[in-house]
Design an enzyme around this catalytic site. Structure first.
Site, PDB file in Angstrom:
ATOM      1  N   TYR A 155      36.601  97.913  17.450  1.00  0.00           N
ATOM      2  CA  TYR A 155      36.269  97.669  18.826  1.00  0.00           C
ATOM      3  C   TYR A 155      37.006  96.420  19.293  1.00  0.00           C
ATOM      4  O   TYR A 155      37.806  96.221  20.270  1.00  0.00           O
ATOM      5  CB  TYR A 155      34.867  97.844  19.136  1.00  0.00           C
ATOM      6  CG  TYR A 155      34.694  97.657  20.500  1.00  0.00           C
ATOM      7  CD1 TYR A 155      34.844  98.825  21.232  1.00  0.00           C
ATOM      8  CD2 TYR A 155      34.187  96.631  21.246  1.00  0.00           C
ATOM      9  CE1 TYR A 155      34.390  98.815  22.666  1.00  0.00           C
ATOM     10  CE2 TYR A 155      33.766  96.541  22.490  1.00  0.00           C
ATOM     11  CZ  TYR A 155      33.965  97.740  23.322  1.00  0.00           C
ATOM     12  OH  TYR A 155      33.804  97.470  24.537  1.00  0.00           O
ATOM     13  N   LYS A 159      40.123  95.593  21.894  1.00  0.00           N
ATOM     14  CA  LYS A 159      39.903  94.889  23.134  1.00  0.00           C
ATOM     15  C   LYS A 159      40.679  93.909  23.211  1.00  0.00           C
ATOM     16  O   LYS A 159      41.152  93.277  24.389  1.00  0.00           O
ATOM     17  CB  LYS A 159      38.217  94.920  23.394  1.00  0.00           C
ATOM     18  CG  LYS A 159      37.536  96.109  23.498  1.00  0.00           C
ATOM     19  CD  LYS A 159      38.039  96.903  24.487  1.00  0.00           C
ATOM     20  CE  LYS A 159      37.162  98.138  25.039  1.00  0.00           C
ATOM     21  NZ  LYS A 159      37.483  98.852  26.250  1.00  0.00           N
ATOM     22  N   THR A 190      24.984 101.012  30.111  1.00  0.00           N
ATOM     23  CA  THR A 190      25.724 102.090  29.829  1.00  0.00           C
ATOM     24  C   THR A 190      25.341 102.828  28.855  1.00  0.00           C
ATOM     25  O   THR A 190      24.749 102.170  27.831  1.00  0.00           O
ATOM     26  CB  THR A 190      27.415 101.913  30.288  1.00  0.00           C
ATOM     27  OG1 THR A 190      27.692 101.526  29.065  1.00  0.00           O
ATOM     28  CG2 THR A 190      27.665 101.217  31.395  1.00  0.00           C
TER      29      THR A 190
END
Ligand SMILES: NC(=O)c1ccc[n+]([C@@H]2O[C@H](COP(=O)([O-])OP(=O)(O)OC[C@H]3O[C@@H](n4cnc5c(N)ncnc54)[C@H](O)[C@@H]3O)[C@@H](O)[C@H]2O)c1
Length: 250
Positions: A155, A159, A190
């Protein structure tokens, strides 16, 4: 209205930050193509936009698949008559394990969606935005693209890649009147952080690890995306805007 007569695509528009941005764009006068791998959620966003009097379509899209991105841009342009704003936002997390334990297949999928997906969004949106006279591309990076964190290697790497890809694209396409920026959200409420929320030991720490001592909302991120999409950001390109409550400085 800040996006009057603009045509926008939002990837990952079925949920969280993407949904908030899609609805916000529409409220500010843009017509919106909501792209997501999840049809039910994507169609729901379209309904939310229509409820507030906006115009939107859903295009089922896996951002890691170049044919589907090409199709998304073609359908949007044919339906609405051009393209001005591309929000390359779809993304997934990775299993929180040490790099030595991370499966190669998982690395590939995370990088394909989070980084190659942004590359494809830029690659196929630029010619269309150029034909429409210019516009704005916004890519979703992360606080975790700007700093290291244990057990998040795929991740974080994906990013971090988005940050430099954004700079490169800004340099390449400024001459076509296309600005390219990124946002780097901190912890935002979220679906992607559901696992963290379940962790009774870590969550109280993670959720307060910034200057404001709380997590952010998708609407707070959408405000920043709207700014970068709009003419108010007309001299801003190649930058990554942190929307993290001061998480990076913490
Ligand atoms: N929430 C946070 O704390 C946070 C922090 C930093 C960055 N981000 C980034 O924000 C972006 C949006 O995430 P979110 O927080 O709104 O999470 P979310 O899970 O609510 O939304 C992500 C959306 O992307 C869609 N998606 C996943 N894979 C896809 C694919 N291959 N093609 C098309 N759509 C796909 C999902 O169906 C979902 O609708 C992601 O890039 C995420 O990495 C989130």
């Amino acid at each position: 209205m800040r996006l009057n007569k603009k045509i926008a695509i939002v990837t990952g528009g079925g949920s969280g930050i993407g949904r908030a941005a899609a609805v916000r764009f529409a409220k500010e006068g843009a017509t919106v193509a909501v792209a997501d791998i999840n049809s039910i959620m994507g169609e729901e966003t379209v309904s939310l936009i229509k409820e507030v009097g906006g115009e939107a379509i859903f295009v089922k899209t896996d951002v890691a698949d170049s044919e589907q991105i090409k199709q998304l841009i073609q359908i949007t342009s044919n339906t609405f008559g051009g393209l001005h704003i591309m929000f390359n936002n779809a993304g997934i997390g990775n299993s929180e394990v040490r790099s030595v334990d991370l499966a190669e297949e998982e690395w590939d999928r995370v990088v394909d969606i989070n980084l190659k997906g942004v590359f494809l969004g830029i690659k196929y949106a630029v010619p269309e935005i150029s034909k429409s006279g210019g516009g704005s591309i916004i890519n979703t990076s992360s606080l975790l693209g700007l700093k290291g964190q244990k057990y998040m290697s795929a991740y974080n790497a994906s990013k971090a890649g988005v940050v430099v890809l954004t700079k490169n694209a800004a340099l390449e396409y400024g001459k076509y009147n296309i600005r390219v920026n990124a946002i780097a959200p901190g912890v935002i409420d979220t679906k992607i952080i559901e696992n963290w929320k379940q962790n009774e030991r870590k969550w109280p720490i993670i959720s307060r690890a910034n200057a404001l001592g709380r997590i952010g909302t998708p609407d707070e991120v959408a405000n920043a995306v709207l700014f970068l999409a709009s003419d108010e950001a007309s001299f801003i390109t190649g930058t990554t805007l942190s929307v993290d409550g001061g998480g990076l400085t913490y």
